[in-house]
Design a protein around this motif. Structure first.
Motif, PDB file in Angstrom:
ATOM      1  N   PHE A  98       0.807  -1.218   0.000  1.00  0.00           N
ATOM      2  CA  PHE A  98       0.000   0.000   0.000  1.00  0.00           C
ATOM      3  C   PHE A  98       0.839   1.265   0.000  1.00  0.00           C
ATOM      4  CE2 PHE A  98      -3.452  -2.628   2.240  1.00  0.00           C
ATOM      5  CZ  PHE A  98      -3.989  -3.023   1.027  1.00  0.00           C
ATOM      6  N   GLY A  99       2.107   1.141   0.400  1.00  0.00           N
ATOM      7  CA  GLY A  99       3.015   2.278   0.344  1.00  0.00           C
ATOM      8  C   GLY A  99       2.407   3.547   0.897  1.00  0.00           C
ATOM      9  N   GLU A 100       2.297   4.551   0.037  1.00  0.00           N
ATOM     10  CA  GLU A 100       1.790   5.856   0.468  1.00  0.00           C
ATOM     11  C   GLU A 100       0.274   5.940   0.457  1.00  0.00           C
ATOM     12  OE1 GLU A 100       3.833   8.451  -2.200  1.00  0.00           O
ATOM     13  OE2 GLU A 100       5.775   7.766  -1.496  1.00  0.00           O
ATOM     14  N   LEU A 101      -0.409   4.858   0.068  1.00  0.00           N
ATOM     15  CA  LEU A 101      -1.871   4.880   0.009  1.00  0.00           C
ATOM     16  C   LEU A 101      -2.515   4.785   1.385  1.00  0.00           C
ATOM     17  CD1 LEU A 101      -2.414   2.466  -3.013  1.00  0.00           C
ATOM     18  CD2 LEU A 101      -2.514   4.972  -3.031  1.00  0.00           C
ATOM     19  N   MET A 102      -1.818   4.175   2.336  1.00  0.00           N
ATOM     20  CA  MET A 102      -2.375   3.933   3.667  1.00  0.00           C
ATOM     21  C   MET A 102      -1.318   4.237   4.724  1.00  0.00           C
ATOM     22  SD  MET A 102      -5.495   2.825   3.166  1.00  0.00           S
ATOM     23  CE  MET A 102      -5.966   2.000   4.668  1.00  0.00           C
ATOM     24  N   PRO A 103      -1.766   4.504   5.951  1.00  0.00           N
ATOM     25  CA  PRO A 103      -0.790   4.710   7.032  1.00  0.00           C
ATOM     26  C   PRO A 103       0.051   3.445   7.246  1.00  0.00           C
ATOM     27  CG  PRO A 103      -3.011   5.335   7.726  1.00  0.00           C
ATOM     28  CD  PRO A 103      -3.145   4.658   6.397  1.00  0.00           C
ATOM     29  N   VAL A 104       1.247   3.620   7.731  1.00  0.00           N
ATOM     30  CA  VAL A 104       2.141   2.502   8.006  1.00  0.00           C
ATOM     31  C   VAL A 104       1.541   1.635   9.110  1.00  0.00           C
ATOM     32  CG1 VAL A 104       4.423   1.906   8.920  1.00  0.00           C
ATOM     33  CG2 VAL A 104       4.182   3.769   7.264  1.00  0.00           C
ATOM     34  N   ALA A 105       1.556   0.323   8.905  1.00  0.00           N
ATOM     35  CA  ALA A 105       1.112  -0.619   9.931  1.00  0.00           C
ATOM     36  C   ALA A 105       2.316  -0.975  10.806  1.00  0.00           C
ATOM     37  CB  ALA A 105       0.538  -1.872   9.291  1.00  0.00           C
ATOM     38  N   VAL A 106       2.050  -1.230  12.077  1.00  0.00           N
ATOM     39  CA  VAL A 106       3.108  -1.524  13.042  1.00  0.00           C
ATOM     40  C   VAL A 106       2.871  -2.904  13.651  1.00  0.00           C
ATOM     41  CG1 VAL A 106       4.173  -0.789  15.215  1.00  0.00           C
ATOM     42  CG2 VAL A 106       3.397   0.922  13.561  1.00  0.00           C
ATOM     43  N   LEU A 107       3.923  -3.679  13.753  1.00  0.00           N
ATOM     44  CA  LEU A 107       3.842  -4.988  14.391  1.00  0.00           C
ATOM     45  C   LEU A 107       4.074  -4.804  15.885  1.00  0.00           C
ATOM     46  CD1 LEU A 107       3.596  -8.049  14.025  1.00  0.00           C
ATOM     47  CD2 LEU A 107       6.077  -8.128  13.775  1.00  0.00           C
ATOM     48  N   ASP A 108       3.081  -5.178  16.670  1.00  0.00           N
ATOM     49  CA  ASP A 108       3.205  -5.096  18.124  1.00  0.00           C
ATOM     50  C   ASP A 108       2.496  -6.297  18.751  1.00  0.00           C
ATOM     51  OD1 ASP A 108       0.478  -4.488  17.985  1.00  0.00           O
ATOM     52  OD2 ASP A 108       0.778  -2.353  18.373  1.00  0.00           O
ATOM     53  N   ASP A 109       2.609  -6.437  20.076  1.00  0.00           N
ATOM     54  CA  ASP A 109       2.024  -7.586  20.766  1.00  0.00           C
ATOM     55  C   ASP A 109       0.513  -7.646  20.596  1.00  0.00           C
ATOM     56  OD1 ASP A 109       4.538  -8.337  21.616  1.00  0.00           O
ATOM     57  OD2 ASP A 109       4.325  -7.472  23.625  1.00  0.00           O
ATOM     58  N   ALA A 110      -0.151  -6.504  20.580  1.00  0.00           N
ATOM     59  CA  ALA A 110      -1.606  -6.490  20.425  1.00  0.00           C
ATOM     60  C   ALA A 110      -2.013  -7.030  19.051  1.00  0.00           C
ATOM     61  CB  ALA A 110      -2.148  -5.074  20.624  1.00  0.00           C
ATOM     62  N   ARG A 111      -1.283  -6.638  18.014  1.00  0.00           N
ATOM     63  CA  ARG A 111      -1.599  -7.131  16.666  1.00  0.00           C
ATOM     64  C   ARG A 111      -1.362  -8.646  16.581  1.00  0.00           C
ATOM     65  NH1 ARG A 111      -2.396  -4.304  11.923  1.00  0.00           N
ATOM     66  NH2 ARG A 111      -1.500  -2.446  12.843  1.00  0.00           N
ATOM     67  N   VAL A 112      -0.273  -9.117  17.176  1.00  0.00           N
ATOM     68  CA  VAL A 112       0.008 -10.557  17.180  1.00  0.00           C
ATOM     69  C   VAL A 112      -1.119 -11.297  17.913  1.00  0.00           C
ATOM     70  CG1 VAL A 112       1.550 -12.358  18.053  1.00  0.00           C
ATOM     71  CG2 VAL A 112       2.500 -10.309  16.952  1.00  0.00           C
ATOM     72  N   ALA A 113      -1.549 -10.793  19.040  1.00  0.00           N
ATOM     73  CA  ALA A 113      -2.630 -11.441  19.804  1.00  0.00           C
ATOM     74  C   ALA A 113      -3.930 -11.471  19.002  1.00  0.00           C
ATOM     75  CB  ALA A 113      -2.842 -10.714  21.131  1.00  0.00           C
ATOM     76  N   ARG A 114      -4.255 -10.368  18.320  1.00  0.00           N
ATOM     77  CA  ARG A 114      -5.476 -10.320  17.497  1.00  0.00           C
ATOM     78  C   ARG A 114      -5.414 -11.347  16.378  1.00  0.00           C
ATOM     79  NH1 ARG A 114      -4.955  -4.866  17.901  1.00  0.00           N
ATOM     80  NH2 ARG A 114      -4.152  -4.664  15.788  1.00  0.00           N
ATOM     81  N   TRP A 115      -4.279 -11.395  15.667  1.00  0.00           N
ATOM     82  CA  TRP A 115      -4.165 -12.345  14.563  1.00  0.00           C
ATOM     83  C   TRP A 115      -4.157 -13.782  15.069  1.00  0.00           C
ATOM     84  CZ3 TRP A 115      -5.692 -11.909   9.925  1.00  0.00           C
ATOM     85  CH2 TRP A 115      -5.664 -10.681   9.279  1.00  0.00           C
ATOM     86  N   SER A 116      -3.553 -14.041  16.205  1.00  0.00           N
ATOM     87  CA  SER A 116      -3.541 -15.399  16.760  1.00  0.00           C
ATOM     88  C   SER A 116      -4.960 -15.872  17.044  1.00  0.00           C
ATOM     89  CB  SER A 116      -2.699 -15.452  18.034  1.00  0.00           C
ATOM     90  OG  SER A 116      -1.347 -15.178  17.732  1.00  0.00           O
ATOM     91  N   ALA A 117      -5.778 -15.007  17.593  1.00  0.00           N
ATOM     92  CA  ALA A 117      -7.181 -15.352  17.862  1.00  0.00           C
ATOM     93  C   ALA A 117      -7.982 -15.456  16.570  1.00  0.00           C
ATOM     94  CB  ALA A 117      -7.803 -14.305  18.786  1.00  0.00           C
ATOM     95  N   THR A 118      -7.743 -14.538  15.651  1.00  0.00           N
ATOM     96  CA  THR A 118      -8.513 -14.509  14.398  1.00  0.00           C
ATOM     97  C   THR A 118      -8.278 -15.757  13.568  1.00  0.00           C
ATOM     98  OG1 THR A 118      -8.526 -12.097  14.332  1.00  0.00           O
ATOM     99  CG2 THR A 118      -8.845 -13.238  12.238  1.00  0.00           C
ATOM    100  N   VAL A 119      -7.024 -16.126  13.346  1.00  0.00           N
ATOM    101  CA  VAL A 119      -6.739 -17.245  12.441  1.00  0.00           C
ATOM    102  C   VAL A 119      -7.129 -18.597  13.026  1.00  0.00           C
ATOM    103  CG1 VAL A 119      -4.941 -16.005  11.195  1.00  0.00           C
ATOM    104  CG2 VAL A 119      -4.299 -17.521  13.091  1.00  0.00           C
ATOM    105  N   ALA A 120      -7.435 -18.638  14.301  1.00  0.00           N
ATOM    106  CA  ALA A 120      -7.811 -19.898  14.940  1.00  0.00           C
ATOM    107  C   ALA A 120      -9.290 -20.233  14.760  1.00  0.00           C
ATOM    108  CB  ALA A 120      -7.471 -19.841  16.429  1.00  0.00           C
ATOM    109  N   ASP A 121     -10.065 -19.376  14.069  1.00  0.00           N
ATOM    110  CA  ASP A 121     -11.512 -19.607  13.985  1.00  0.00           C
ATOM    111  C   ASP A 121     -11.936 -20.616  12.923  1.00  0.00           C
ATOM    112  OD1 ASP A 121     -11.666 -18.359  11.499  1.00  0.00           O
ATOM    113  OD2 ASP A 121     -12.879 -16.673  12.183  1.00  0.00           O
TER     114      ASP A 121
END
Length: 154
Positions: free
Chosen positions: A27-50
């Motif tokens: 997305f480069g300049e089209l969207m704000p930069v995404a940041v990898l943090d513990d909260a994002r890891v926790a969200r994805w861990s829960a999401t992909v387990a469904d």
């Protein structure tokens, strides 16, 4: 060729990293930069387990992921939606996205007659991929025209 398997919570950290890296590279300049943090890891861990998410492995590593479900916008349990598809930029153009899309389409077709996906309006790389894999641009937009909708019938 990438091997696709159902995602588990153990894939969450790698999926979160792929999400952030592909978001920022794609997305480069089209969207704000995404940041990898513990909260994002926790969200994805829960999401992909469904049970509605799959990962593609190549060279012994998770190289990408895809998720599906019922449409969220519009909310419609009879309409499928490709939620997210993302590939580690190091694996772009190596067949990972195609393998993931094939799995997503197979799963969507088994549950729905039609499906949609949303993407940025000014994102030719993604839009070309969606057309190449059988999706058709619709006239539907959201976010003041910043996002466009593609659909596919099964």
């Amino acid at each position: 060729m990438a091997a696709v398997r159902r995602a588990t919570a153990d894939d969450g950290a790698r999926v979160a990293r792929i999400y952030v890296e592909s978001w920022n590279a794609g997305f480069g300049e089209l969207m704000p930069v995404a940041v990898l943090d513990d909260a994002r890891v926790a969200r994805w861990s829960a999401t992909v387990a469904d049970g509605n998410w799959w990962v593609a492995e190549l060279d012994g590593l998770v190289a990408g992921f895809v998720g599906i479900g019922a449409s969220r916008d519009p909310v419609d349990p009879e309409l499928g939606e490709l939620d997210t598809i993302a590939v580690d930029p190091a694996y772009w153009r190596r067949g990972v996205g195609i393998a993931l899309m094939e799995k997503a389409v197979q799963e969507l077709a088994g549950r729905f007659d039609r499906a949609i996906l949303w993407t940025l309006a000014n994102y030719p790389q993604g839009q070309n991929f969606y057309v190449k894999t059988g999706w058709t641009l619709t006239t539907h937009t959201r976010d003041n025209g910043h996002q466009v909708c593609y659909e596919r019938s099964f």
